[in-house]
Design a protein around this motif. Sequence first.
Motif, PDB file in Angstrom:
ATOM      1  N   TRP A  74      36.522  44.251  30.380  1.00 23.66           N
ATOM      2  CA  TRP A  74      35.641  44.150  31.459  1.00 23.66           C
ATOM      3  C   TRP A  74      34.891  43.735  31.048  1.00 23.66           C
ATOM      4  O   TRP A  74      33.931  42.598  31.590  1.00 23.66           O
ATOM      5  CB  TRP A  74      36.107  44.546  32.861  1.00 23.66           C
ATOM      6  CG  TRP A  74      36.428  43.709  34.092  1.00 23.66           C
ATOM      7  CD1 TRP A  74      35.154  43.532  35.917  1.00 23.66           C
ATOM      8  CD2 TRP A  74      37.005  42.852  34.430  1.00 23.66           C
ATOM      9  NE1 TRP A  74      35.591  42.949  36.008  1.00 23.66           N
ATOM     10  CE2 TRP A  74      36.546  42.046  35.603  1.00 23.66           C
ATOM     11  CE3 TRP A  74      38.117  42.139  33.822  1.00 23.66           C
ATOM     12  CZ2 TRP A  74      37.486  41.437  36.299  1.00 23.66           C
ATOM     13  CZ3 TRP A  74      38.581  40.830  33.978  1.00 23.66           C
ATOM     14  CH2 TRP A  74      38.394  40.302  35.365  1.00 23.66           C
ATOM     15  N   VAL A  95      34.252  40.538  29.356  1.00 23.32           N
ATOM     16  CA  VAL A  95      34.975  39.255  29.630  1.00 23.32           C
ATOM     17  C   VAL A  95      33.607  39.121  31.417  1.00 23.32           C
ATOM     18  O   VAL A  95      33.613  38.277  31.257  1.00 23.32           O
ATOM     19  CB  VAL A  95      36.689  39.959  30.796  1.00 23.32           C
ATOM     20  CG1 VAL A  95      36.494  38.888  31.938  1.00 23.32           C
ATOM     21  CG2 VAL A  95      37.098  40.444  29.575  1.00 23.32           C
ATOM     22  N   THR A  96      32.980  40.117  31.688  1.00 24.61           N
ATOM     23  CA  THR A  96      32.512  39.386  33.091  1.00 24.61           C
ATOM     24  C   THR A  96      30.300  40.811  32.674  1.00 24.61           C
ATOM     25  O   THR A  96      29.926  39.655  33.691  1.00 24.61           O
ATOM     26  CB  THR A  96      32.639  40.225  34.104  1.00 24.61           C
ATOM     27  OG1 THR A  96      32.413  41.463  34.228  1.00 24.61           O
ATOM     28  CG2 THR A  96      34.097  39.492  34.410  1.00 24.61           C
ATOM     29  N   MET A 125      37.605  37.285  41.655  1.00 25.88           N
ATOM     30  CA  MET A 125      37.047  36.929  40.819  1.00 25.88           C
ATOM     31  C   MET A 125      36.203  35.530  40.898  1.00 25.88           C
ATOM     32  O   MET A 125      35.034  35.460  40.525  1.00 25.88           O
ATOM     33  CB  MET A 125      38.122  35.789  40.278  1.00 25.88           C
ATOM     34  CG  MET A 125      38.945  37.548  40.167  1.00 25.88           C
ATOM     35  SD  MET A 125      38.761  38.338  38.753  1.00 25.88           S
ATOM     36  CE  MET A 125      40.473  39.756  38.817  1.00 25.88           C
ATOM     37  N   VAL A 174      32.530  34.709  39.475  1.00 24.19           N
ATOM     38  CA  VAL A 174      31.947  33.563  38.723  1.00 24.19           C
ATOM     39  C   VAL A 174      30.943  32.919  39.465  1.00 24.19           C
ATOM     40  O   VAL A 174      29.859  32.297  38.299  1.00 24.19           O
ATOM     41  CB  VAL A 174      33.396  32.701  39.519  1.00 24.19           C
ATOM     42  CG1 VAL A 174      33.073  31.265  38.690  1.00 24.19           C
ATOM     43  CG2 VAL A 174      34.331  33.228  38.455  1.00 24.19           C
ATOM     44  N   VAL A 183      33.058  35.176  30.911  1.00 22.58           N
ATOM     45  CA  VAL A 183      32.602  34.336  32.400  1.00 22.58           C
ATOM     46  C   VAL A 183      31.636  32.812  31.999  1.00 22.58           C
ATOM     47  O   VAL A 183      31.545  32.131  31.786  1.00 22.58           O
ATOM     48  CB  VAL A 183      32.487  34.679  33.263  1.00 22.58           C
ATOM     49  CG1 VAL A 183      31.602  33.952  34.344  1.00 22.58           C
ATOM     50  CG2 VAL A 183      33.377  35.532  33.657  1.00 22.58           C
ATOM     51  N   TYR A 185      33.198  30.701  29.270  1.00 25.03           N
ATOM     52  CA  TYR A 185      33.846  29.779  29.828  1.00 25.03           C
ATOM     53  C   TYR A 185      33.473  28.232  30.947  1.00 25.03           C
ATOM     54  O   TYR A 185      32.657  27.047  30.615  1.00 25.03           O
ATOM     55  CB  TYR A 185      34.954  30.269  30.948  1.00 25.03           C
ATOM     56  CG  TYR A 185      35.910  29.893  30.960  1.00 25.03           C
ATOM     57  CD1 TYR A 185      36.132  28.584  31.937  1.00 25.03           C
ATOM     58  CD2 TYR A 185      36.814  30.327  30.069  1.00 25.03           C
ATOM     59  CE1 TYR A 185      37.342  27.923  32.308  1.00 25.03           C
ATOM     60  CE2 TYR A 185      38.591  29.255  30.184  1.00 25.03           C
ATOM     61  CZ  TYR A 185      38.591  28.425  31.014  1.00 25.03           C
ATOM     62  OH  TYR A 185      39.820  27.611  31.095  1.00 25.03           O
ATOM     63  N   GLU A 220      39.858  31.255  36.130  1.00 26.56           N
ATOM     64  CA  GLU A 220      39.642  32.346  37.142  1.00 26.56           C
ATOM     65  C   GLU A 220      40.974  32.896  36.654  1.00 26.56           C
ATOM     66  O   GLU A 220      41.371  34.403  36.857  1.00 26.56           O
ATOM     67  CB  GLU A 220      39.202  32.573  39.176  1.00 26.56           C
ATOM     68  CG  GLU A 220      38.407  32.021  39.421  1.00 26.56           C
ATOM     69  CD  GLU A 220      37.370  31.365  40.830  1.00 26.56           C
ATOM     70  OE1 GLU A 220      39.325  32.585  41.608  1.00 26.56           O
ATOM     71  OE2 GLU A 220      37.447  31.232  41.676  1.00 26.56           O
ATOM     72  N   ASN A 242      42.352  33.623  34.264  1.00 26.25           N
ATOM     73  CA  ASN A 242      42.701  33.960  33.107  1.00 26.25           C
ATOM     74  C   ASN A 242      41.793  35.234  33.212  1.00 26.25           C
ATOM     75  O   ASN A 242      42.070  36.647  32.754  1.00 26.25           O
ATOM     76  CB  ASN A 242      41.798  33.569  31.490  1.00 26.25           C
ATOM     77  CG  ASN A 242      42.250  31.883  31.097  1.00 26.25           C
ATOM     78  OD1 ASN A 242      43.776  32.399  30.822  1.00 26.25           O
ATOM     79  ND2 ASN A 242      42.158  30.811  30.797  1.00 26.25           N
ATOM     80  N   MET A 243      40.869  35.926  34.403  1.00 29.71           N
ATOM     81  CA  MET A 243      40.087  36.212  34.139  1.00 29.71           C
ATOM     82  C   MET A 243      41.154  38.027  35.103  1.00 29.71           C
ATOM     83  O   MET A 243      41.353  38.327  35.504  1.00 29.71           O
ATOM     84  CB  MET A 243      39.603  36.236  35.473  1.00 29.71           C
ATOM     85  CG  MET A 243      38.257  35.519  34.678  1.00 29.71           C
ATOM     86  SD  MET A 243      37.230  34.866  35.754  1.00 29.71           S
ATOM     87  CE  MET A 243      36.516  36.427  36.352  1.00 29.71           C
ATOM     88  N   PHE A 280      42.915  41.397  34.154  1.00 28.70           N
ATOM     89  CA  PHE A 280      42.008  42.378  35.043  1.00 28.70           C
ATOM     90  C   PHE A 280      43.454  43.014  35.082  1.00 28.70           C
ATOM     91  O   PHE A 280      44.162  44.067  34.890  1.00 28.70           O
ATOM     92  CB  PHE A 280      42.505  42.280  36.094  1.00 28.70           C
ATOM     93  CG  PHE A 280      41.577  42.745  37.250  1.00 28.70           C
ATOM     94  CD1 PHE A 280      40.634  43.832  37.403  1.00 28.70           C
ATOM     95  CD2 PHE A 280      42.740  42.779  38.366  1.00 28.70           C
ATOM     96  CE1 PHE A 280      39.927  44.689  38.139  1.00 28.70           C
ATOM     97  CE2 PHE A 280      42.294  43.324  39.043  1.00 28.70           C
ATOM     98  CZ  PHE A 280      41.217  43.919  39.390  1.00 28.70           C
TER      99      PHE A 280
END
Length: 495
Positions: free
Chosen positions: A185, A188-189, A248, A252, A267, A270, A294, A296-297, A301
């Motif tokens: 995570w 990703v974020t 999500m 974003v 993110v 993207y 969202e 893909n997230m 997740f």
Amino acid sequence: MNPIILFFFLSLIGWKLYQRWKLPKNFPPGPSSLPVLGAIHHLSDNLLNSFLELRSKYGNIFGLRIGPTPTVVISDFHTCVKVFKDANFSARPTYLTEVMGSVMSRPEDDPSPNRGVVFSSGRNWDEQRKFVLKTLSEFGVGKSRLEETITEQVELLVKVLRKDSSKGLVHLGQRFSVSIVNSIWNIVTGSQFDLDDPLVHSIYQGIDKFIDSHRLIGVFMVFPWLRHIINYLGGALNKMKHDVRDMMKKIVYDHIMATTGSESDLVDAYLNKIEDTSDKKSSFFGRKGRTNLEQNMLELFGAGANPVSTTLSFCFLYLAKNPEIQKKIANEIQETVGSTRVTMEDVQRLPYTNAFIHEIMRITAINFIGTPHMNFKNAKIGDYDVPAGTTVFAFLYYILNDPTYWKNPQEFQPERFIDESGNFAKDERLIPFLVGRRQCLGMALAQSEMFLFFTNLVREFTFSEDKSCPLPEPTPTMGFVMGCPAYQIKIIDRD
């Protein structure tokens, strides 16, 4: 209306329906079908047992209609590899794309259910998969940064389990999901969750309930239009949907507000890709891009955490029920690694430990029928003809338990992955992540997580059954994927 005209009109409709439902003469053998319902009356709530019975009757390649959809089930390893490496079979069944795209949809989304990576097809799948793989690799997946992140999560989980065990028996399975998703995570974020976050635990409980709702499989396969009622479902599933989508959306939004044009996570990358895309047909354009982001997230997740969490739950259940095996693994880790933490460099140095994890993946066969594929054009599977739009399942449970290849497949034997020299022996038939163009894109991540979490927890603790709360048999529970039965376990610090 003139009776003769009505007769010819109805005959024309009947002929059209017959042509639509007609299967090739050389379609794989299988059970009889009913109008509209297909062969669903041959399938029980236990889809695994139903497929085993049909395979025993019709062979390693059998066919049936599930609702209106022609379906082929492959139980032969070599046929499975050949078919799933064929680009013609790289699509997802239309009903699956529509259902899964609608399950988590919101009014602000792009209307197309063809979104994300896991359940999409065509250009959307190709573009999204390439971008997600490339970006995750750039930010550390498959590199030392990922291992450092996983190790950090293992250390946090050790502290939590030590605290939990001081109070009594531990619901071990409930502790894995957040730790597992946190491993990726941050990439990703740029953030991570608190291991005791009640909202995140509530979301995962909702995801688990959805995965356990295996009765929905047959209903949606026969009547895909029922996906439209998913938004009206109440209870935990509906709450989970709103909670996870709100999460999500907020992540974003925070990235958009804080954007500096630089890229520190997926993110960021993207959003920059969406900003730079002017091709209206692109899956990254505007509203379509935001919806794909969202989705893909959501897949990273949810879908990324459940299989690893379930596999680890089985690992420790088997350990507790087999203390001699646990002692052997603990000794191997102690003698080879000592008091330092286990790293991915130790994989080859811990052959029996590695064999144990692989035997867990084989015997539990969590993704027992895989995620189905579909062919774009008419094709052959083995000697049989299959029309375009056929759903194709790899019957992974049988492939991983085929008695003509695996000796005594129902017996738990890590030694089957050890060669004569005592080294770990990889087996090409162990394909829990499937094969081919749509092989699970999180395979390398999952393997690293399973090895590092398992070995480092065994290095820290002893896991055992408490007589006051007997452990269940390690028999997988039915769902969209197999689940591990819930259990409580005794955890003490290893001497």
